[in-house]
Design a protein around this motif. Structure first.
Motif, PDB file in Angstrom:
ATOM      1  N   LYS A  32      12.660  33.069   9.688  1.00 46.19           N
ATOM      2  CA  LYS A  32      13.204  33.383   8.363  1.00 46.19           C
ATOM      3  C   LYS A  32      13.574  32.110   7.610  1.00 46.19           C
ATOM      4  CE  LYS A  32      15.003  37.930   9.500  1.00 46.19           C
ATOM      5  NZ  LYS A  32      16.212  38.750   9.717  1.00 46.19           N
ATOM      6  N   LYS A  33      14.185  31.175   8.322  1.00 48.32           N
ATOM      7  CA  LYS A  33      14.561  29.900   7.708  1.00 48.32           C
ATOM      8  C   LYS A  33      13.318  29.149   7.239  1.00 48.32           C
ATOM      9  CE  LYS A  33      17.040  25.632   8.674  1.00 48.32           C
ATOM     10  NZ  LYS A  33      17.732  24.835   9.689  1.00 48.32           N
ATOM     11  N   ASP A  34      12.287  29.121   8.068  1.00 49.03           N
ATOM     12  CA  ASP A  34      11.038  28.446   7.724  1.00 49.03           C
ATOM     13  C   ASP A  34      10.388  29.101   6.503  1.00 49.03           C
ATOM     14  OD1 ASP A  34       8.848  26.508   8.413  1.00 49.03           O
ATOM     15  OD2 ASP A  34       7.728  28.379   8.705  1.00 49.03           O
ATOM     16  N   THR A  35      10.375  30.419   6.480  1.00 46.14           N
ATOM     17  CA  THR A  35       9.791  31.146   5.354  1.00 46.14           C
ATOM     18  C   THR A  35      10.544  30.847   4.066  1.00 46.14           C
ATOM     19  OG1 THR A  35       8.996  32.910   6.785  1.00 46.14           O
ATOM     20  CG2 THR A  35       9.247  33.441   4.451  1.00 46.14           C
ATOM     21  N   ARG A  36      11.858  30.849   4.122  1.00 42.79           N
ATOM     22  CA  ARG A  36      12.677  30.573   2.945  1.00 42.79           C
ATOM     23  C   ARG A  36      12.407  29.164   2.422  1.00 42.79           C
ATOM     24  NH1 ARG A  36      14.360  32.483  -1.466  1.00 42.79           N
ATOM     25  NH2 ARG A  36      16.070  31.294  -2.298  1.00 42.79           N
ATOM     26  N   GLU A  37      12.297  28.203   3.323  1.00 45.14           N
ATOM     27  CA  GLU A  37      12.025  26.822   2.922  1.00 45.14           C
ATOM     28  C   GLU A  37      10.673  26.719   2.218  1.00 45.14           C
ATOM     29  OE1 GLU A  37      11.881  22.339   4.854  1.00 45.14           O
ATOM     30  OE2 GLU A  37      11.910  24.063   6.174  1.00 45.14           O
ATOM     31  N   LYS A  38       9.670  27.398   2.748  1.00 42.79           N
ATOM     32  CA  LYS A  38       8.337  27.368   2.125  1.00 42.79           C
ATOM     33  C   LYS A  38       8.353  28.006   0.745  1.00 42.79           C
ATOM     34  CE  LYS A  38       5.879  27.130   6.479  1.00 42.79           C
ATOM     35  NZ  LYS A  38       5.137  27.865   7.499  1.00 42.79           N
ATOM     36  N   ILE A  39       9.091  29.086   0.588  1.00 43.05           N
ATOM     37  CA  ILE A  39       9.212  29.734  -0.717  1.00 43.05           C
ATOM     38  C   ILE A  39       9.859  28.779  -1.718  1.00 43.05           C
ATOM     39  CG2 ILE A  39      10.421  31.566  -1.983  1.00 43.05           C
ATOM     40  CD1 ILE A  39       9.964  33.314   0.571  1.00 43.05           C
ATOM     41  N   GLU A  40      10.920  28.110  -1.296  1.00 43.35           N
ATOM     42  CA  GLU A  40      11.593  27.161  -2.176  1.00 43.35           C
ATOM     43  C   GLU A  40      10.676  26.006  -2.565  1.00 43.35           C
ATOM     44  OE1 GLU A  40      15.121  26.056  -0.069  1.00 43.35           O
ATOM     45  OE2 GLU A  40      16.120  27.953  -0.513  1.00 43.35           O
TER      46      GLU A  40
END
Length: 71
Positions: A11-19
């Motif tokens: 989830k953290k990795d996904t959020r970072e990629k979205i940002e």
């Protein structure tokens, strides 16, 4: 327990990629080719290593762009 850690990391990795993708959009580069974007980022990394003043200059530009979000 390890499944939770993996899920949280994902989830953290996904959020970072979205940002990071949002930064591309904010910079007006949404429709550029991925190879061009990657090449630009690689070049930027090299310039930042070679010139500390470039980091400061670009930080000011970015901070101004984020400040304009409130308008």
């Amino acid at each position: 327990m390890s499944r939770t850690i993996t899920s949280n990391d994902r989830k953290k990795d996904t959020r970072e990629k979205i940002e990071l993708g949002g930064l591309i959009v904010k910079a007006g580069l949404r429709y550029e080719k991925r190879a061009l974007l990657l090449g630009g980022l690689i070049d930027l990394g090299r310039r930042l290593q070679a010139d500390a003043g470039e980091r400061s200059r670009l930080m000011e530009i970015g901070a101004e762009a984020f400040g304009n979000d409130r308008d």
